[in-house]
Design a protein around this motif. Structure first.
Motif, PDB file in Angstrom:
ATOM      1  N   MET A   1       0.840  -1.181   0.000  1.00 45.62           N
ATOM      2  CA  MET A   1       0.000   0.000   0.000  1.00 45.62           C
ATOM      3  C   MET A   1       0.880   1.237   0.000  1.00 45.62           C
ATOM      4  O   MET A   1       1.893   1.271   0.669  1.00 45.62           O
ATOM      5  CB  MET A   1      -0.876   0.009   1.241  1.00 45.62           C
ATOM      6  N   ALA A   2       0.455   2.230  -0.731  1.00 41.31           N
ATOM      7  CA  ALA A   2       1.208   3.473  -0.748  1.00 41.31           C
ATOM      8  C   ALA A   2       1.149   4.098   0.636  1.00 41.31           C
ATOM      9  O   ALA A   2       0.149   3.985   1.341  1.00 41.31           O
ATOM     10  CB  ALA A   2       0.637   4.416  -1.786  1.00 41.31           C
ATOM     11  N   LYS A   3       2.214   4.763   1.024  1.00 46.33           N
ATOM     12  CA  LYS A   3       2.315   5.300   2.376  1.00 46.33           C
ATOM     13  C   LYS A   3       1.169   6.256   2.708  1.00 46.33           C
ATOM     14  O   LYS A   3       0.534   6.132   3.741  1.00 46.33           O
ATOM     15  CB  LYS A   3       3.669   5.991   2.529  1.00 46.33           C
ATOM     16  N   ASP A   4       0.894   7.237   1.821  1.00 44.14           N
ATOM     17  CA  ASP A   4      -0.182   8.196   2.088  1.00 44.14           C
ATOM     18  C   ASP A   4      -1.538   7.520   2.082  1.00 44.14           C
ATOM     19  O   ASP A   4      -2.390   7.820   2.909  1.00 44.14           O
ATOM     20  CB  ASP A   4      -0.165   9.327   1.061  1.00 44.14           C
ATOM     21  N   SER A   5      -1.749   6.629   1.146  1.00 49.07           N
ATOM     22  CA  SER A   5      -3.017   5.922   1.046  1.00 49.07           C
ATOM     23  C   SER A   5      -3.250   5.076   2.303  1.00 49.07           C
ATOM     24  O   SER A   5      -4.355   5.045   2.837  1.00 49.07           O
ATOM     25  CB  SER A   5      -3.023   5.040  -0.198  1.00 49.07           C
ATOM     26  N   TRP A   6      -2.215   4.401   2.766  1.00 46.14           N
ATOM     27  CA  TRP A   6      -2.321   3.578   3.966  1.00 46.14           C
ATOM     28  C   TRP A   6      -2.637   4.442   5.174  1.00 46.14           C
ATOM     29  O   TRP A   6      -3.522   4.121   5.960  1.00 46.14           O
ATOM     30  CB  TRP A   6      -1.045   2.777   4.183  1.00 46.14           C
ATOM     31  N   ALA A   7      -1.944   5.563   5.326  1.00 45.77           N
ATOM     32  CA  ALA A   7      -2.180   6.440   6.477  1.00 45.77           C
ATOM     33  C   ALA A   7      -3.608   6.969   6.470  1.00 45.77           C
ATOM     34  O   ALA A   7      -4.269   7.026   7.511  1.00 45.77           O
ATOM     35  CB  ALA A   7      -1.183   7.589   6.471  1.00 45.77           C
TER      36      ALA A   7
END
Length: 111
Positions: A1-7
């Motif tokens: 998962m992309a870091k921003d998307s996950w956050a």
């Protein structure tokens, strides 16, 4: 998962799990983080089933959580993420980028 998307998704999940109280939120987020860390090696169908049970159980226990669950379901991975991406390449001096303000020896010529 992309870091921003996950956050972003994790924040929505925290809001959802908070309906069960702080202890439940922390417990479920720990499970979520562990599964996210192992996502590449876990069976997707089993993972989906596990989380479906957890999410539906919480909604059964706390019906007011249904709207938060609906918000997570409506979220699409391709939705734009909040945040700013800044880069400085091929510069001859130091560059400091803070928000929209830039300072330093910024070389804006095309090469």
């Amino acid at each position: 998962m992309a870091k921003d998307s996950w956050a972003s998704m994790r924040d929505l999940a925290a809001q959802f799990f908070r309906h069960g109280g702080r202890e439940e939120e922390e417990r479920q987020l720990a499970r979520l983080d562990a599964d996210q860390g192992q996502a590449a090696t876990l069976d997707r169908a089993a993972l989906r089933e596990r989380w479906n049970r957890r999410l539906l159980t919480l909604v059964e226990d706390f019906p007011e959580a249904a709207e938060d669950l609906a918000a997570m379901a409506r979220r699409k991975p391709e939705e734009p993420q909040t945040g700013v991406n800044q880069t400085a390449e091929n510069n001859t001096g130091s560059v400091i980028q803070i928000g929209r303000d830039n300072s330093g020896s910024l070389n804006t010529e095309r090469r």
